[in-house]
Structures are given as structure tokens and as C-alpha cells.
Design an enzyme around this catalytic site. Sequence first.
Site, PDB file in Angstrom:
ATOM      1  CE  LYS A 223      -4.459  -1.770   1.223  1.00 15.89           C
ATOM      2  NZ  LYS A 223      -5.524  -1.962   2.202  1.00 15.89           N
ATOM      3  NE  ARG A 257      -7.972  -7.976   0.602  1.00 15.93           N
ATOM      4  CZ  ARG A 257      -7.556  -7.199  -0.380  1.00 15.93           C
ATOM      5  NH1 ARG A 257      -6.513  -6.426  -0.229  1.00 15.93           N
ATOM      6  NH2 ARG A 257      -8.190  -7.207  -1.548  1.00 15.93           N
TER       7      ARG A 257
HETATM    8  N1  HH2 Z   1      -7.694  -3.472   0.765  1.00 15.52           N
HETATM    9  C1  HH2 Z   1      -8.058  -3.443  -0.527  1.00 15.52           C
HETATM   10  C2  HH2 Z   1      -9.213  -4.141  -0.946  1.00 15.52           C
HETATM   11  N2  HH2 Z   1      -9.943  -4.869  -0.079  1.00 15.52           N
HETATM   12  N3  HH2 Z   1     -10.285  -5.675   2.110  1.00 15.52           N
HETATM   13  C3  HH2 Z   1      -9.924  -5.721   3.408  1.00 15.52           C
HETATM   14  N4  HH2 Z   1     -10.637  -6.451   4.282  1.00 15.52           N
HETATM   15  N5  HH2 Z   1      -8.841  -5.043   3.869  1.00 15.52           N
HETATM   16  C4  HH2 Z   1      -8.067  -4.276   3.044  1.00 15.52           C
HETATM   17  O1  HH2 Z   1      -7.094  -3.652   3.529  1.00 15.52           O
HETATM   18  C5  HH2 Z   1      -8.425  -4.198   1.672  1.00 15.52           C
HETATM   19  C6  HH2 Z   1      -9.569  -4.921   1.230  1.00 15.52           C
HETATM   20  C7  HH2 Z   1      -7.259  -2.669  -1.513  1.00 15.52           C
HETATM   21  O2  HH2 Z   1      -6.196  -3.450  -1.997  1.00 15.52           O
HETATM   22  P1  HH2 Z   1      -6.218  -4.266  -3.382  1.00 15.52           P
HETATM   23  O3  HH2 Z   1      -7.342  -5.260  -3.392  1.00 15.52           O
HETATM   24  O4  HH2 Z   1      -4.891  -4.852  -3.612  1.00 15.52           O
HETATM   25  O5  HH2 Z   1      -6.433  -3.178  -4.490  1.00 15.52           O
HETATM   26  P2  HH2 Z   1      -7.699  -2.702  -5.313  1.00 15.52           P
HETATM   27  O6  HH2 Z   1      -8.757  -2.271  -4.344  1.00 15.52           O
HETATM   28  O7  HH2 Z   1      -7.174  -1.568  -6.148  1.00 15.52           O
HETATM   29  O8  HH2 Z   1      -8.198  -3.848  -6.145  1.00 15.52           O
END
Ligand code: HH2
Length: 290
Positions: A223, A257
Amino acid sequence: MEWRCRDRILDCDGPPLVMGILNVTPDSFSDGGRFADTDQAVAQGRRMAGDGAAILDVGGESTRPGAAPVDAPEELRRVIPVIEALAELPGIVISIDTMKAAVAREALRAGAHIVNDVSALTHDPDMPGVVAAGGAGAVLMHMQGTPRTMQAAPAYRDVVADTAGYLAGRLAAAQQHGIAPEALAIDPGIGFGKTLAHNLAILGGLHAYLALGRPLVIGLSRKRFLEALTGRPVAGRLAGSLAALACAVAQGAQVLRVHDVAPSVDACRTAWAIMRPGGAPAAEGRAPAC
Ligand code: HH2
């Protein structure tokens, strides 16, 4: 502590559980487009399971700051074939990362066990009912604002107290909707309406969330706060991610995660072996199984 997710029971007293991120999206912040195709996504899910992920978190809508919303039919088109294929893997637990009840309902039908809702079941009024009816596990995450606006000017009185208080309220609300307390997990939402100082305060204050008595999910992988600390672009944030992950595990976080499953499993094992109550398992002649 147990986390009940349909027919699966996750043991959250043992070594931390790694939740592998599977973004079936063209625009996710770190891997957008890499797994947008069903076959690529299924192959990546299989790889992550082989690398030791206990949970695969499948998402069809990016929640990165400024992300454009996706409608339910498109989100379903992206995630359902991937969930159907991965649900056949023995022992794997599947979570659907969505704020939409219609997507969660179909994902549970396709074999998912957990609904990971970054709006903590507030975005769609039908979501609590879908989780309750499906007997699904749920991750309740804190977010200030919406993905479109959340990084504009996030502000808190006391970020740890405010977010922990919010999550306590959401745990109570979920139970009022008929969701079993054992089905619930919480997440302070690193990067979701938070400055660097907010993220660091949260990551140093996990005891406040653990005191709520439910499994603590932490998503910090790659992040943006890591760029502020290290100056690295997304592709160079593995070392920072692992350091922060080890700090979270040392404080007692049970679910991590992550994008990089294999190194994260190693980091979890190591941090947990050193920091768990009772000391290192090697001293007792036992090997950890993370
Ligand atoms: N972060 C993201 C998405 N979903 N869910 C939980 N429970 N906790 C988190 O910190 C979280 C989440 C964002 O990260 P990522 O899925 O890699 O990116 P994007 O939202 O751009 O797909």
C-alpha cells in the site's frame, strides 16, 4: 478463537492465516490487469493456495483511491467463474471482496465462504441479510468516505479509538441482523481514508482492535503508506510489506491479506514463532504449521 465461515471453521489461535489477494480487475492499484482474464486468475489462485494461502480473496471491483465504480453484472462476470473453479480446491476458503449484495449472493452460491465488505455491510442494505442467510463469514472493514473521495482530507479525533469504536458498533449491528458473532472478523482498513500518520498509529495500536474479541484482518500489502516510508513504487514494496506484516503478527493479528503469498507465509511463521505466547516452538521440539 474460531472464525465460522459456512461449513469451514478457521482456527485463529494458531499461526496466522494468509489471505491471498486475487484482483480480477483491469485497474487494481498494484496488479490491475494481470489477472483480469479468468484462466490467469484461476492459475494465480491455484499458485497462491500452493504457496500456503488459507483464504483466497476474489475481487472484481477496485477500491483504490479514486477508483470508478463497477456495476453488478460486470462484477459478477469477472468473479463467478473464478470462484467456481477455485472452490474445487481441497481445503481452501474463498472470500468475495464486494460491497454489493447481489454479487455476494451469487458468490456464496458459487462456493465462497466469506464476504469481505470494505463498507462493513453499510453500502448495500441487503448485504447483512445475504450474509446471515448464507451463514457466511464476514469481514467488517473501516473506511472513512468512499473510494472516490476517501483520501481527500481524512480526519479523526483519535484514529485508533475512532476506528475501533466504529468496528465495535458494526459488530453489534451485524449481530442485530442475525449474523452469528463467531462469523465476524474486523479490519481497521489501512489506506481507506487515512494519512500516513493514521496508518502508522493503527499499525502500532492493534491491541485496541484485538480487544473487540474477534479475528483481526490486516491488509497492508504494497500500500501507498509504504511508498511514503521507503520511496519505492508498487513493485518495490515487498520488503516494507513484510516488515509491517511481521509487526502486525507480533501484536497478534490473525489474518494477513497479501499479494505475495510465499514470502508472507514465511514472514508470518517466523514472527509468530518468536512472538507467540509461550515462546518459540523450536524450543519445545515442535514445528509451526502456518
Ligand atoms: N484493501 C483493498 C481491498 N480490499 N479488504 C480488506 N478487508 N482489507 C483491506 O485492507 C483491503 C480490502 C485494496 O487493496 P487491493 O485489493 O490490492 O487493491 P484494489 O482495491 O485496487 O483492487
